[in-house]
Structures are given as structure tokens and as C-alpha cells.
Design a protein around this motif. Structure first.
Motif, short mmCIF file in Angstrom:
data_model
loop_
_atom_site.label_atom_id
_atom_site.label_comp_id
_atom_site.label_asym_id
_atom_site.label_seq_id
_atom_site.Cartn_x
_atom_site.Cartn_y
_atom_site.Cartn_z
N ASN A 219 0.18 -8.67 7.78
CA ASN A 219 0.75 -7.47 7.19
C ASN A 219 1.63 -7.86 6.00
O ASN A 219 2.62 -8.58 6.16
CB ASN A 219 1.58 -6.71 8.24
CG ASN A 219 2.13 -5.40 7.72
OD1 ASN A 219 2.96 -5.37 6.83
ND2 ASN A 219 1.67 -4.29 8.31
N LEU A 220 1.26 -7.41 4.81
CA LEU A 220 1.97 -7.83 3.60
C LEU A 220 3.42 -7.35 3.60
O LEU A 220 4.33 -8.09 3.21
CB LEU A 220 1.24 -7.30 2.36
CG LEU A 220 1.81 -7.73 1.01
CD1 LEU A 220 1.80 -9.24 0.86
CD2 LEU A 220 1.03 -7.08 -0.14
N THR A 221 3.65 -6.13 4.04
CA THR A 221 4.99 -5.57 4.05
C THR A 221 5.93 -6.39 4.93
O THR A 221 7.05 -6.73 4.54
CB THR A 221 4.97 -4.11 4.52
OG1 THR A 221 4.11 -3.36 3.66
CG2 THR A 221 6.36 -3.50 4.48
N LYS A 253 -5.21 -2.23 -1.67
CA LYS A 253 -4.33 -1.29 -0.96
C LYS A 253 -3.52 -2.01 0.11
O LYS A 253 -2.32 -1.74 0.28
CB LYS A 253 -5.17 -0.17 -0.34
CG LYS A 253 -4.36 0.86 0.44
CD LYS A 253 -5.28 1.91 1.04
CE LYS A 253 -4.52 2.90 1.91
NZ LYS A 253 -5.42 3.90 2.55
N CYS A 254 -4.14 -2.96 0.81
CA CYS A 254 -3.46 -3.62 1.93
C CYS A 254 -2.75 -4.92 1.54
O CYS A 254 -1.67 -5.22 2.07
CB CYS A 254 -4.49 -3.93 3.04
SG CYS A 254 -5.23 -2.46 3.78
N PHE A 255 -3.34 -5.68 0.60
CA PHE A 255 -2.81 -7.00 0.31
C PHE A 255 -2.53 -7.25 -1.18
O PHE A 255 -2.08 -8.33 -1.55
CB PHE A 255 -3.76 -8.08 0.83
CG PHE A 255 -3.85 -8.12 2.32
CD1 PHE A 255 -2.91 -8.82 3.08
CD2 PHE A 255 -4.85 -7.43 3.00
CE1 PHE A 255 -2.98 -8.85 4.46
CE2 PHE A 255 -4.92 -7.46 4.38
CZ PHE A 255 -3.99 -8.16 5.12
N GLY A 256 -2.77 -6.26 -2.03
CA GLY A 256 -2.46 -6.42 -3.44
C GLY A 256 -0.97 -6.32 -3.68
O GLY A 256 -0.26 -5.52 -3.06
N LEU A 257 -0.46 -7.14 -4.59
CA LEU A 257 0.98 -7.16 -4.87
C LEU A 257 1.32 -6.17 -5.97
O LEU A 257 0.86 -6.28 -7.10
CB LEU A 257 1.41 -8.57 -5.29
CG LEU A 257 2.92 -8.78 -5.44
CD1 LEU A 257 3.64 -8.61 -4.10
CD2 LEU A 257 3.22 -10.16 -6.02
N THR A 258 2.12 -5.19 -5.62
CA THR A 258 2.60 -4.17 -6.57
C THR A 258 4.11 -4.31 -6.74
O THR A 258 4.77 -5.04 -5.99
CB THR A 258 2.28 -2.76 -6.05
OG1 THR A 258 3.00 -2.56 -4.81
CG2 THR A 258 0.79 -2.58 -5.81
N GLU A 259 4.66 -3.60 -7.71
CA GLU A 259 6.10 -3.63 -7.92
C GLU A 259 6.85 -3.17 -6.68
O GLU A 259 7.90 -3.73 -6.32
CB GLU A 259 6.47 -2.76 -9.12
CG GLU A 259 6.07 -3.32 -10.46
CD GLU A 259 6.49 -2.43 -11.61
OE1 GLU A 259 7.17 -2.93 -12.53
OE2 GLU A 259 6.15 -1.23 -11.59
N GLU A 260 6.34 -2.15 -6.03
CA GLU A 260 6.99 -1.60 -4.85
C GLU A 260 7.01 -2.62 -3.71
O GLU A 260 8.04 -2.80 -3.03
CB GLU A 260 6.26 -0.33 -4.41
CG GLU A 260 7.07 0.58 -3.49
CD GLU A 260 8.35 1.09 -4.14
OE1 GLU A 260 9.34 1.27 -3.39
OE2 GLU A 260 8.37 1.32 -5.36
N LYS A 261 5.89 -3.29 -3.50
CA LYS A 261 5.83 -4.28 -2.42
C LYS A 261 6.68 -5.50 -2.74
O LYS A 261 7.28 -6.11 -1.85
CB LYS A 261 4.38 -4.70 -2.18
CG LYS A 261 3.51 -3.60 -1.58
CD LYS A 261 2.06 -4.03 -1.51
CE LYS A 261 1.17 -2.89 -1.03
NZ LYS A 261 -0.27 -3.24 -1.11
#
Length: 371
Positions: A219-221, A253-261
Motif C-alpha cells: 500500500n503506497l499510502t 491510481k494505486c502506485f503512481g507518485l503524485t504530489e498528494e501522495k
């Protein structure tokens, strides 16, 4: 005497095939030596004569842009002669074996092979078979290892974070097919990182991955909590023999790195990627180009680290923190600590048979040196 193929009888680097089996002291020596070369890009003249008279062959059996170019630049800045083999038009494409290719190149009196190959163990095989005076550098072999990529990443981390002992590092993505991930894990553990965490779907993790010395998260989060260094990996679709993911959009959606994550990690966390980047698949463009990204710094540092590895393997590396035997140029503001006279001293230069016994190269008509 050592039984490690990568080391000579004195325990010095002879080949660089994998991080595995190398000591913390040797990895630190590579980083310290790279530090000596790191500022050269700012110099008026970006060359030192440490590998003058040596011939280096780039044998890339797989496509490459950054790795091959930085190896070529590194060798050129060390004053070596560089040959880039075009495998597609070489005798290999006519059925010549890998060993026959190596034997023919040996007959041309080369000094080093830089090898990238799709098969794991190819560089190790060449190092076992090649003549004693030749060094072999692994530029990536199958899913096995990519040691210079790992070391340039360690160099980048040390530049920014200084100390490994308190760092928590997350490696995210296609661990299963990644030679980079294996080398990164080995380097981080050898250099004493506090924690190495791998974050990926179960289908992209090797069996018993915990045995590599990592903690695992799916889980990335959750996995990004308290992380100092975020290492993203490319989805290596060319190495996937079956469908391991529903779709790229689902993966992002599940493992891509975004600014929010990324906000879940520590505020001063840095973002790394070995390249090439698949924007919108493993990383959002705003993160890749954002203030926490050090991706381009990694590319720049690749030159200094590869210079260090080549010089050490050829036993010509300067003492960490300084150069020796560098040609001075009038008006070069970087030459204050270098020897005057325009004289190149190259210890153990086997090409110096027609030169004075002391191994000193003088350049006729060189205005910066003796007449």
C-alpha cells in the motif's frame, strides 16, 4: 589473496560486476573518489589524464541512452580512447559468439570492457574469461545487477542527506524485473541505511523478497510514512512474459507518485528515478519536475561515479579529495593546487615504452609547460 572475482590480490577493485560481496569501506572509497571528480563539469577543461593511453570498449547489447552516454563521457574525461560497438552491425549479428567477440577485441589490445547485456551473468562471464590485464564494468545484466546506477544514486543521496544511518528509503514499483532495485537494496544495506522498504503489488515482487533485507508494503499510502528517500522504478514491460497488472491507469491510481501522495513522506524527502521515466504511469510530471526531484542530478552524478569506478578498476584513481598529475592550463582558476609545468605523470602506464623511464609525458610546444 581474495576469492572475490571483483578484487585483485591486494583487495583493490579490478572489475565492478555487482554490489554484492563488496565492503562498506570499498563502496565509501568509490563515493569519496567520485567526489574528487564531481566539480569537473565547472572547469574550463573537463579532462584529466588518468586513463591516457588506455582503450575502453562499450559493449551494449541492449538499448541505452543515459548509461552509455555517461560511460562514454566518463572515459573521455579520463582521457581514454573510447570505442562504441554497434552490436546491430557487428559480427555478433552474423552468429559470432559472445566469447569470440571478446577474444577478437582482446587481440586489439583493449584495456576495459563496459558491458550491458540482456542475460544475467553476462558481465561476470566476460570477467572470468578475459585476459588478466582487462577490467570489466557491468552496465546492467538482465534482471541481476546495475552497480554503477546504485552507486550514483548513493552518491546523490549522500550529497543531500549526508549520512545513511538515519535514513528510511522506499523503493516503489517493478521490483521483480529490476536489476536497479537489487543493486540499490544491497548498497543501502551495506552503507547502513536505517530501513529499506519496498512498495509494490504482489505480482511485481520476487518470492522471499524479505530475505534481501527489506520491509514490504503493498500500500503506497502506508508505505510512504516517515520516508526520507523515494525511489521510483519503471514498469519493465519488455521483461514481462505475462499480464501482471490490470492496466497502466490502474497501476498509476494505486502506485503512481503524485504530489498528494508525496506529502505523506517527510517534508524534506527527495524523489529519485533511474530513468527512463514513464510519466503518468509510475510518476506524475509535477513530481518528476518538482522541487523535491533530484532525477537530473542523478544523471549528472553518473559521470563522476563512473569516472571513479573506471579509474579505480584501472588502478589510477587519485587520492580522495584531490587530483594528481593533471595538466595545468594558464588562466585556469581551478588549477591552483595542481602541479605546474604541464607534465603528465601516469603511474604504471604500459603504453609508455618509448617514453622516459620515469613515466613522464612532456608535450612538445606546450606553452603551459617546458619547451
Amino acid at each position: 589473496m581474495t576469492d572475490n572475482l571483483q578484487l585483485n590480490a591486494e583487495g583493490k577493485l579490478k572489475h565492478f560486476l555487482t554490489i554484492e560481496g563488496l565492503s562498506k569501506a570499498l563502496l565509501t572509497e568509490i563515493l569519496d573518489t567520485a567526489e574528487s571528480f564531481a566539480g569537473m563539469s565547472e572547469h574550463q577543461v573537463k579532462k584529466v589524464p588518468l586513463l591516457r593511453g588506455k582503450t575502453i570498449v562499450n559493449l551494449f547489447f541492449e538499448n541505452s541512452t543515459r548509461t552509455r552516454t555517461t560511460f562514454e563521457l566518463a572515459a573521455t574525461r579520463l582521457s581514454a580512447d573510447v570505442i562504441n560497438m554497434n552490436i546491430a552491425t557487428s559480427a555478433t549479428s552474423k552468429g559470432e559468439s559472445l566469447l569470440d567477440t571478446i577474444r577478437n577485441l582482446e587481440a586489439m589490445f583493449v584495456d576495459m570492457f563496459v558491458v550491458r547485456h540482456a542475460l544475467s551473468g553476462a558481465a561476470h562471464f566476460i570477467a572470468q574469461q578475459t585476459a588478466p590485464h582487462i577490467s570489466v564494468i557491468n552496465a546492467g545484466d538482465g534482471q541481476h545487477a546495475h552497480p554503477t546506477q546504485a552507486m550514483l544514486d548513493m552518491f546523490t543521496i549522500r550529497q543531500i542527506k549526508r549520512d545513511f544511518s538515519s535514513l528510511r528509503v522506499a523503493i516503489i514499483g517493478d521490483i521483480l524485473h529490476s536489476r536497479v532495485a537489487r543493486s540499490e537494496i544491497q548498497a543501502l544495506n551495506t552503507l547502513g541505511a536505517a530501513e529499506v522498504r519496498v512498495i509494490a503489488p504482489k505480482t511485481l515482487l520476487p518470492a522471499h523478497v524479505e530475505s534481501l533485507g527489506v520491509n514490504v508494503s503493498h500500500n503506497l499510502t502506508e508505505g510512504l510514512k516517515d520516508i526520507d528517500v523515494v525511489m521510483m522504478l519503471r514498469l519493465q514491460k519488455e521483461r514481462m512474459s505475462s499480464a501482471l497488472l490490470p492496466s497502466e491507469s490502474e497501476y498509476f491510481k494505486c502506485f503512481g507518485l503524485t504530489e498528494e501522495k508525496l506529502k505523506i513522506a517527510k517534508p524534506d524527502a527527495i524523489v529519485m528515478h533511474p530513468g527512463p521515466i514513464n510519466r503518468g504511469v509510475e510518476i506524475d510530471s509535477k513530481v518528476a519536475d518538482g522541487p523535491q526531484s533530484v532525477i537530473l542530478k542523478q544523471v549528472s552524478n553518473g559521470i563522476a561515479v563512473r569516472m571513479a569506478v573506471m579509474a579505480m578498476a584501472m588502478q589510477t584513481a587519485p587520492a580522495p579529495g584531490r587530483f594528481s598529475g593533471i595538466h595545468t592550463i594558464p588562466g585556469d582558476r581551478h588549477a591552483g593546487s595542481l602541479p605546474a609545468g604541464g607534465i603528465h605523470t601516469i603511474p604504471g602506464d604500459r603504453h609508455a615504452g618509448s617514453l622516459p623511464a620515469n613515466g613522464i609525458h612532456t608535450i612538445p610546444g606546450d606553452k603551459s609547460g617546458v619547451a
